[in-house]
Design an enzyme around this catalytic site. Structure first.
Site, PDB file in Angstrom:
ATOM      1  N   LEU A   1       7.912  17.933  -5.678  1.00  0.00           N
ATOM      2  CA  LEU A   1       8.708  16.549  -5.816  1.00  0.00           C
ATOM      3  C   LEU A   1       7.896  16.161  -7.226  1.00  0.00           C
ATOM      4  O   LEU A   1       7.935  15.292  -8.082  1.00  0.00           O
ATOM      5  CB  LEU A   1       8.985  15.309  -5.141  1.00  0.00           C
ATOM      6  CG  LEU A   1       9.693  15.719  -3.867  1.00  0.00           C
ATOM      7  CD1 LEU A   1      10.314  14.743  -2.909  1.00  0.00           C
ATOM      8  CD2 LEU A   1      11.355  16.607  -4.971  1.00  0.00           C
TER       9      LEU A   1
ATOM     10  N   PRO B   1      25.963  35.568  -1.963  1.00  0.00           N
ATOM     11  CA  PRO B   1      25.297  36.304  -0.927  1.00  0.00           C
ATOM     12  C   PRO B   1      23.709  36.214  -1.589  1.00  0.00           C
ATOM     13  O   PRO B   1      23.571  36.433  -3.082  1.00  0.00           O
ATOM     14  CB  PRO B   1      26.392  37.595  -0.857  1.00  0.00           C
ATOM     15  CG  PRO B   1      26.718  37.752  -2.584  1.00  0.00           C
ATOM     16  CD  PRO B   1      27.082  36.457  -2.874  1.00  0.00           C
TER      17      PRO B   1
ATOM     18  N   ILE C   1       3.455   6.152   5.443  1.00  0.00           N
ATOM     19  CA  ILE C   1       3.922   6.581   4.055  1.00  0.00           C
ATOM     20  C   ILE C   1       4.621   7.691   4.776  1.00  0.00           C
ATOM     21  O   ILE C   1       4.338   8.736   5.129  1.00  0.00           O
ATOM     22  CB  ILE C   1       3.488   7.015   2.972  1.00  0.00           C
ATOM     23  CG1 ILE C   1       2.191   5.828   2.582  1.00  0.00           C
ATOM     24  CG2 ILE C   1       4.220   7.060   1.776  1.00  0.00           C
ATOM     25  CD1 ILE C   1       1.667   5.595   0.874  1.00  0.00           C
TER      26      ILE C   1
ATOM     27  N   GLY D   1       1.324  14.861   2.216  1.00  0.00           N
ATOM     28  CA  GLY D   1       1.868  16.674   3.290  1.00  0.00           C
ATOM     29  C   GLY D   1       2.803  16.597   3.469  1.00  0.00           C
ATOM     30  O   GLY D   1       3.444  16.894   1.883  1.00  0.00           O
TER      31      GLY D   1
ATOM     32  N   TYR E   1      15.314  35.670 -11.919  1.00  0.00           N
ATOM     33  CA  TYR E   1      15.219  34.642 -11.735  1.00  0.00           C
ATOM     34  C   TYR E   1      16.619  34.029 -10.592  1.00  0.00           C
ATOM     35  O   TYR E   1      16.446  34.358  -9.647  1.00  0.00           O
ATOM     36  CB  TYR E   1      15.885  33.461 -12.852  1.00  0.00           C
ATOM     37  CG  TYR E   1      13.872  33.664 -14.082  1.00  0.00           C
ATOM     38  CD1 TYR E   1      13.077  33.001 -13.687  1.00  0.00           C
ATOM     39  CD2 TYR E   1      14.227  34.259 -15.068  1.00  0.00           C
ATOM     40  CE1 TYR E   1      11.621  32.537 -14.065  1.00  0.00           C
ATOM     41  CE2 TYR E   1      13.235  33.507 -16.093  1.00  0.00           C
ATOM     42  CZ  TYR E   1      11.615  32.977 -15.568  1.00  0.00           C
ATOM     43  OH  TYR E   1      10.344  32.972 -16.029  1.00  0.00           O
TER      44      TYR E   1
ATOM     45  N   SER F   1      -1.418   9.349   4.613  1.00  0.00           N
ATOM     46  CA  SER F   1      -0.487   8.189   5.120  1.00  0.00           C
ATOM     47  C   SER F   1       0.102   8.416   6.148  1.00  0.00           C
ATOM     48  O   SER F   1       1.383   8.522   5.631  1.00  0.00           O
ATOM     49  CB  SER F   1      -0.790   7.067   3.798  1.00  0.00           C
ATOM     50  OG  SER F   1      -0.848   5.756   5.026  1.00  0.00           O
TER      51      SER F   1
ATOM     52  N   VAL G   1      14.572  15.884   4.256  1.00  0.00           N
ATOM     53  CA  VAL G   1      16.305  16.663   4.122  1.00  0.00           C
ATOM     54  C   VAL G   1      16.238  17.909   3.484  1.00  0.00           C
ATOM     55  O   VAL G   1      16.739  18.285   4.045  1.00  0.00           O
ATOM     56  CB  VAL G   1      17.029  15.908   3.362  1.00  0.00           C
ATOM     57  CG1 VAL G   1      16.767  13.711   4.100  1.00  0.00           C
ATOM     58  CG2 VAL G   1      16.003  15.300   1.864  1.00  0.00           C
TER      59      VAL G   1
ATOM     60  N   LYS H   1      20.171  32.325   7.188  1.00  0.00           N
ATOM     61  CA  LYS H   1      20.722  32.317   6.157  1.00  0.00           C
ATOM     62  C   LYS H   1      21.141  33.115   5.169  1.00  0.00           C
ATOM     63  O   LYS H   1      20.543  33.895   4.873  1.00  0.00           O
ATOM     64  CB  LYS H   1      20.467  30.669   5.470  1.00  0.00           C
ATOM     65  CG  LYS H   1      21.130  30.764   4.166  1.00  0.00           C
ATOM     66  CD  LYS H   1      20.311  29.868   3.581  1.00  0.00           C
ATOM     67  CE  LYS H   1      21.047  29.046   1.927  1.00  0.00           C
ATOM     68  NZ  LYS H   1      20.529  28.110   0.865  1.00  0.00           N
TER      69      LYS H   1
END
Length: 504
Positions: free
Chosen positions: A331, A96, A40, A10, A439, A37, A45, A76
């Protein structure tokens, strides 16, 4: 045709993938299940974004008033970098996010950068040329008044755990099933494709497509399918972080602050209910205890019992992000340290890019190679931009910064960009030649290099003539300050969101 998808893991990445595909492929009646699970935890962060996150919520038709108050989110307008340079007058600068009024002021910035590199003593610090910088300095929100018909790009700060929960609830409305279970085994078929997952209760979870959002472990893509991982440690030294929240500020500035410390940098991210703080550092130069002590000192919390979290980072990318019948997202596919808050942007681009590629290939793997090449190019481009922050630093106070400044493990692309800048060439033309403006645009590269003060030293500069002083700074500053009259305070804009939420 893909009829069933199983997402392993998740967190924000998993639930973002679930939402995008549930909405995009609703007409195909695709069955989507996310298995995770509750035993887990998630890293949770990442608290900042690029402007692309707004396009995700727009695509999902989720209003800011619906999700931002629920996730303690703030706006932001960019990132302030502090103490990365020791050049007089260039110790700090602001990166910026783009705004339409910049079309008037940015050409003056580019021109002044060009002639200053040629030796003319003109003003070329980026902070006076961009509307987003002015808004952050004066704590103004990025939403203009209705009568100001110009757009401003902006990102968000947020509690990532609450964003994951919000997206989980929204995915349920779209029909995504949630399975709370621990996966103990990954089964492959005779051709090496994933056939099904086994839970600890021996429940098989079969699918046509598996999405790996299992974090750094890469349970499906790395462990089961053995896709190689390419480590970026040769030019991105940081592999650890220590995280510590502090109380919310009275005035919420719409910016992330990235302050250079002894062996890395510290983030400061203002949310509605607290400030997120963290120290990203290299364990080759600093122990976890030393990093925590340095962070506590910076926050004046050395003698206070404030809990911290210590994290390890696996910086790099997969060789292939789509392999067999598995797509890696988040990740599990790779991570480039959080300096430019690109994690969710890469998630978004990966999921949408995959959907476009597989549709273009009539739901076959015909476009797999092109997709993997595209995502790898994006990872490499982000890496180059972040590596540049370290390579051009002028600090000499610690071995960490000296080693970064002397690191020649650079891509050909970055090496050529730096040669053009130092040689007084046209940086915009070089970015166009390399086709990397999609990019990071020319303005971003100019802000970085000029913000560090990469110019001839003051004693090498000449006063210049009328050609050098083509643009008058008072006119630029007057234009930007008058544009800013159309923006209310950041706090007021956040309060407006809460008021709208209460009547939804």
């Amino acid at each position: 045709m893909i009829k069933k998808i199983v997402i392993l893991g998740g967190g924000t990445a998993g639930w973002m993938a679930a939402n995008i595909l549930a909405k995009r492929w609703a007409k195909y009646s695709v069955e989507i299940a996310l298995v995770e699970s509750s035993d887990i935890g998630i890293i949770g962060v990442g608290e900042g974004s690029t402007p692309q996150l707004k396009s995700f919520f727009d695509y999902m038709e989720i209003a800011e008033a619906e999700w931002m108050p629920a996730c303690n989110a703030t706006y932001k307008t960019g990132i302030r970098f502090c103490n990365w340079s020791t050049k007089p007058g260039f110790e700090n600068y602001f990166h910026p996010f783009p705004a339409q009024p910049d079309d008037y002021s940015a050409p003056a910035f580019f021109y002044n950068c060009f002639v200053r590199r040629k030796g003319a003593d003109v003003y070329a610090h980026p902070d006076k040329f961009f509307l987003a910088t002015y808004l952050a300095k004066h704590q103004l929100g990025p939403k203009p008044a209705h009568h100001f018909p110009f757009q401003l790009g902006y990102g968000y700060h947020f509690d990532s755990s609450l964003v994951g929960l919000f997206l989980k609830q929204h995915a349920a409305k779209l029909g995504v099933a949630h399975i709370d279970a621990r996966i103990t085994e990954v089964k492959l078929d005779a051709q090496g494709y994933i056939s099904h997952l086994l839970t600890e209760n021996q429940q098989p979870l079969a699918a046509d497509l598996f999405i790996d959002c299992s974090g750094f472990a890469g349970v499906l893509i790395q462990q089961a399918l053995k896709v190689p991982f390419i480590n970026f440690s040769s030019n991105l030294f940081n592999d650890s972080a220590v995280v510590m929240p502090t109380s919310a500020a009275m005035d919420i500035t719409p910016q992330t602050t990235a302050t250079a410390l002894n062996a890395g940098w510290m983030w400061n991210i203002p949310l509605v209910n607290r400030i997120g703080n963290g120290y990203v550092y290299s364990s080759n130069y600093l122990s976890a205890d030393m990093a925590e002590t340095e962070l506590r000192q910076k926050l004046n919390l050395l003698d206070k019992d404030v809990p911290v979290r210590h994290l390890k980072m696996k910086v790099g990318r997969l060789q292939h992000h789509w392999a067999k019948n598995c797509l890696a997202v988040g990740l599990s596919q790779g991570f480039i340290e959080p300096l430019e808050a690109t994690a969710l942007h890469l998630v978004q681009e990966t999921v949408l890019g995959f959907a476009e590629a597989i549709e273009l290939g009539d739901f076959t793997d015909r476009e797999q190679a092109n997709f993997n090449r595209s995502i790898n190019q994006r990872f490499e481009a982000v890496r180059d931009y972040i590596v540049c922050h370290y390579r051009v630093n002028s600090r000499t106070d610690t071995q960490y910064w000296r080693d970064n400044a002397n690191n020649n493990s650079l891509s050909d692309s970055l090496r050529e960009l730096l040669q053009v800048w130092v040689g007084g060439g046209n940086l915009t033309q070089e970015i166009e030649r390399q086709k990397i403006g999609c990019y990071y645009p020319s303005a971003s590269w100019h802000c970085l290099l000029a913000g560090y003060g990469l110019f001839p030293t003051q004693d090498q500069l000449l006063p210049g003539n009328e050609v050098a002083h083509k643009y008058k700074m008072e006119n630029i500053e007057n234009f930007i300050s008058r544009c800013a009259l159309n923006f209310s305070s950041h706090r007021e804009q956040l309060n407006d969101l809460v008021a709208k939420q209460q009547v939804m």
